[in-house]
Design a protein around this motif. Structure first.
Motif, PDB file in Angstrom:
ATOM      1  N   LEU A  56       0.835  -1.204   0.000  1.00  0.00           N
ATOM      2  CA  LEU A  56       0.000   0.000   0.000  1.00  0.00           C
ATOM      3  C   LEU A  56       0.863   1.244   0.000  1.00  0.00           C
ATOM      4  O   LEU A  56       1.976   1.252   0.521  1.00  0.00           O
ATOM      5  N   GLN A  57       0.320   2.309  -0.565  1.00  0.00           N
ATOM      6  CA  GLN A  57       0.962   3.597  -0.434  1.00  0.00           C
ATOM      7  C   GLN A  57       0.729   4.128   0.986  1.00  0.00           C
ATOM      8  O   GLN A  57      -0.180   3.683   1.692  1.00  0.00           O
ATOM      9  N   ILE A  58       1.556   5.090   1.391  1.00  0.00           N
ATOM     10  CA  ILE A  58       1.474   5.611   2.757  1.00  0.00           C
ATOM     11  C   ILE A  58       0.083   6.143   3.071  1.00  0.00           C
ATOM     12  O   ILE A  58      -0.474   5.867   4.139  1.00  0.00           O
ATOM     13  N   PHE A  59      -0.510   6.907   2.159  1.00  0.00           N
ATOM     14  CA  PHE A  59      -1.823   7.493   2.452  1.00  0.00           C
ATOM     15  C   PHE A  59      -2.882   6.410   2.587  1.00  0.00           C
ATOM     16  O   PHE A  59      -3.842   6.561   3.356  1.00  0.00           O
ATOM     17  N   GLU A  60      -2.717   5.290   1.865  1.00  0.00           N
ATOM     18  CA  GLU A  60      -3.663   4.187   1.999  1.00  0.00           C
ATOM     19  C   GLU A  60      -3.504   3.492   3.352  1.00  0.00           C
ATOM     20  O   GLU A  60      -4.499   3.120   3.999  1.00  0.00           O
ATOM     21  N   GLN A  61      -2.250   3.325   3.779  1.00  0.00           N
ATOM     22  CA  GLN A  61      -2.008   2.764   5.107  1.00  0.00           C
ATOM     23  C   GLN A  61      -2.646   3.629   6.191  1.00  0.00           C
ATOM     24  O   GLN A  61      -3.287   3.123   7.115  1.00  0.00           O
ATOM     25  N   ILE A  62      -2.465   4.949   6.063  1.00  0.00           N
ATOM     26  CA  ILE A  62      -2.990   5.865   7.070  1.00  0.00           C
ATOM     27  C   ILE A  62      -4.512   5.794   7.121  1.00  0.00           C
ATOM     28  O   ILE A  62      -5.117   5.716   8.197  1.00  0.00           O
ATOM     29  N   ASP A  63      -5.157   5.791   5.955  1.00  0.00           N
ATOM     30  CA  ASP A  63      -6.619   5.738   5.924  1.00  0.00           C
ATOM     31  C   ASP A  63      -7.145   4.492   6.633  1.00  0.00           C
ATOM     32  O   ASP A  63      -8.102   4.561   7.422  1.00  0.00           O
ATOM     33  N   ARG A  88       1.096   4.821  15.579  1.00  0.00           N
ATOM     34  CA  ARG A  88       1.687   4.328  14.338  1.00  0.00           C
ATOM     35  C   ARG A  88       1.384   5.292  13.188  1.00  0.00           C
ATOM     36  O   ARG A  88       2.234   5.540  12.322  1.00  0.00           O
ATOM     37  N   ILE A  89       0.174   5.870  13.197  1.00  0.00           N
ATOM     38  CA  ILE A  89      -0.165   6.869  12.185  1.00  0.00           C
ATOM     39  C   ILE A  89       0.784   8.059  12.271  1.00  0.00           C
ATOM     40  O   ILE A  89       1.252   8.581  11.256  1.00  0.00           O
ATOM     41  N   LEU A  90       1.088   8.479  13.503  1.00  0.00           N
ATOM     42  CA  LEU A  90       2.013   9.603  13.675  1.00  0.00           C
ATOM     43  C   LEU A  90       3.428   9.233  13.239  1.00  0.00           C
ATOM     44  O   LEU A  90       4.196  10.113  12.825  1.00  0.00           O
ATOM     45  N   ASP A  91       3.783   7.955  13.328  1.00  0.00           N
ATOM     46  CA  ASP A  91       5.071   7.520  12.786  1.00  0.00           C
ATOM     47  C   ASP A  91       5.112   7.740  11.275  1.00  0.00           C
ATOM     48  O   ASP A  91       6.159   8.076  10.708  1.00  0.00           O
ATOM     49  N   LEU A  92       3.963   7.545  10.637  1.00  0.00           N
ATOM     50  CA  LEU A  92       3.875   7.684   9.184  1.00  0.00           C
ATOM     51  C   LEU A  92       3.667   9.132   8.757  1.00  0.00           C
ATOM     52  O   LEU A  92       4.103   9.539   7.676  1.00  0.00           O
ATOM     53  N   ALA A  94       3.809  12.677  10.917  1.00  0.00           N
ATOM     54  CA  ALA A  94       4.032  13.235  12.257  1.00  0.00           C
ATOM     55  C   ALA A  94       3.025  14.309  12.656  1.00  0.00           C
ATOM     56  O   ALA A  94       2.751  14.488  13.846  1.00  0.00           O
ATOM     57  N   ASN A  95       2.461  15.012  11.680  1.00  0.00           N
ATOM     58  CA  ASN A  95       1.546  16.113  11.996  1.00  0.00           C
ATOM     59  C   ASN A  95       0.095  15.772  11.679  1.00  0.00           C
ATOM     60  O   ASN A  95      -0.734  16.672  11.483  1.00  0.00           O
ATOM     61  N   HIS A  96      -0.229  14.496  11.653  1.00  0.00           N
ATOM     62  CA  HIS A  96      -1.591  14.081  11.316  1.00  0.00           C
ATOM     63  C   HIS A  96      -2.566  14.602  12.375  1.00  0.00           C
ATOM     64  O   HIS A  96      -2.599  14.132  13.505  1.00  0.00           O
ATOM     65  N   ARG A  97      -3.363  15.593  11.992  1.00  0.00           N
ATOM     66  CA  ARG A  97      -4.217  16.275  12.963  1.00  0.00           C
ATOM     67  C   ARG A  97      -5.287  15.357  13.545  1.00  0.00           C
ATOM     68  O   ARG A  97      -5.643  15.471  14.731  1.00  0.00           O
ATOM     69  N   GLY A  98      -5.824  14.473  12.720  1.00  0.00           N
ATOM     70  CA  GLY A  98      -6.846  13.565  13.216  1.00  0.00           C
ATOM     71  C   GLY A  98      -6.327  12.661  14.322  1.00  0.00           C
ATOM     72  O   GLY A  98      -6.991  12.454  15.339  1.00  0.00           O
ATOM     73  N   ALA A  99      -5.112  12.142  14.140  1.00  0.00           N
ATOM     74  CA  ALA A  99      -4.515  11.277  15.159  1.00  0.00           C
ATOM     75  C   ALA A  99      -4.197  12.058  16.419  1.00  0.00           C
ATOM     76  O   ALA A  99      -4.450  11.593  17.541  1.00  0.00           O
ATOM     77  N   LEU A 100      -3.640  13.254  16.263  1.00  0.00           N
ATOM     78  CA  LEU A 100      -3.315  14.078  17.425  1.00  0.00           C
ATOM     79  C   LEU A 100      -4.574  14.405  18.229  1.00  0.00           C
ATOM     80  O   LEU A 100      -4.585  14.309  19.463  1.00  0.00           O
ATOM     81  N   THR A 101      -5.636  14.772  17.529  1.00  0.00           N
ATOM     82  CA  THR A 101      -6.889  15.122  18.208  1.00  0.00           C
ATOM     83  C   THR A 101      -7.504  13.907  18.891  1.00  0.00           C
ATOM     84  O   THR A 101      -8.000  14.006  20.026  1.00  0.00           O
ATOM     85  N   ALA A 102      -7.470  12.765  18.230  1.00  0.00           N
ATOM     86  CA  ALA A 102      -8.066  11.558  18.803  1.00  0.00           C
ATOM     87  C   ALA A 102      -7.305  11.061  20.024  1.00  0.00           C
ATOM     88  O   ALA A 102      -7.895  10.470  20.941  1.00  0.00           O
ATOM     89  N   LEU A 103      -5.993  11.292  20.050  1.00  0.00           N
ATOM     90  CA  LEU A 103      -5.192  10.816  21.180  1.00  0.00           C
ATOM     91  C   LEU A 103      -5.459  11.592  22.463  1.00  0.00           C
ATOM     92  O   LEU A 103      -5.278  11.057  23.565  1.00  0.00           O
ATOM     93  N   GLU A 104      -5.888  12.830  22.348  1.00  0.00           N
ATOM     94  CA  GLU A 104      -6.139  13.636  23.560  1.00  0.00           C
ATOM     95  C   GLU A 104      -7.108  12.958  24.522  1.00  0.00           C
ATOM     96  O   GLU A 104      -6.763  12.693  25.684  1.00  0.00           O
ATOM     97  N   PRO A 105      -8.353  12.662  24.099  1.00  0.00           N
ATOM     98  CA  PRO A 105      -9.278  12.012  25.047  1.00  0.00           C
ATOM     99  C   PRO A 105      -8.845  10.603  25.437  1.00  0.00           C
ATOM    100  O   PRO A 105      -9.140  10.145  26.546  1.00  0.00           O
ATOM    101  N   LEU A 106      -8.145   9.916  24.548  1.00  0.00           N
ATOM    102  CA  LEU A 106      -7.669   8.571  24.883  1.00  0.00           C
ATOM    103  C   LEU A 106      -6.622   8.620  25.991  1.00  0.00           C
ATOM    104  O   LEU A 106      -6.668   7.821  26.936  1.00  0.00           O
TER     105      LEU A 106
END
Length: 211
Positions: A56-63, A88-92, A94-106
């Motif tokens: 898979l391409q990186i963007f496909e992995q992230i999705d 792992r998404i942030l490894d792929l 680093a500035n993925h806003r969706g992952a950063l936002t989702a990690l806050e409540p977690l």
């Protein structure tokens, strides 16, 4: 699919389509529709992980990983696995806003305060407007003061907030609490409130105006 005994075969067929075409929205929608009706969310997760095993391409992995992380969080009540997937998404990306936002409540839910502070620090570097900067800085200050027992670091951040927004009510209340609570940094908190140009006898009125 709707006939008795055909749901499993339909699920398997959609899974094969997804493994061949990881961005096939119809396959994803149908898999999740069946899972909603049959509570087969664990099986959906296995299917997504099988799709990830394909080239898979990186963007496909992230999705796909975003979908897996949401599934762990919202459907399977597995916050630790959701956290690992978002990390792992942030490894792929680093500035993925969706992952950063989702990690806050977690992180808050699992009481991983150091990691939450790290995420908020990261988000501070990415904010694009004044209101978001103030809000993120204040939330970081609260985590540092309340959970990491770093009042000095929190006070520095409170200073940043009121230098940007002198009327930020939550920060004014936090400074008041430091002062009235007899904290070792009470004098420093007092000085920050005094910088607003109000005499000490007016503080109760000042704070009340922002409650």
């Amino acid at each position: 699919e709707t006939r008795l005994g055909r749901v499993d075969l339909a699920f398997e067929a959609y899974g094969k389509v997804l493994c061949a075409l990881p961005r096939d929205d119809d396959a994803i929608d149908n898999l999740e529709r069946i899972a909603e009706a049959t509570d087969a969310w664990a099986e959906v997760g296995e299917t997504y992980r099988s799709a990830l095993a394909q080239p898979l391409q990186i963007f496909e992995q992230i999705d796909l990983r975003v979908r897996i992380a949401r599934l762990y969080d919202e459907k399977l009540d597995e916050p630790e696995r959701a956290i690992r997937t978002y990390q792992r998404i942030l490894d792929l990306s680093a500035n993925h806003r969706g992952a950063l936002t989702a990690l806050e409540p977690l992180f808050e839910r699992t009481e991983r305060w150091t990691e939450l502070a790290d995420i908020l620090r990261k988000k501070r570097t990415l904010v694009e407007d004044r209101a978001s900067e103030v809000d993120t800085t204040y939330r970081l200050a609260r985590v540092m003061e309340t959970h990491l027992h770093d009042a000095a670091g929190a006070l520095d951040l409170y200073r940043e907030v009121i230098s940007t927004d002198p009327n930020h009510a939550p920060t004014l209340k936090a400074l008041e609490a430091l002062y009235l609570g007899g904290h070792e940094l009470a004098d420093d908190a007092k000085k920050e409130i005094e910088k607003l140009g109000h005499p000490q006898e007016k503080w109760p009125e000042l704070i009340a105006n922002f409650r």
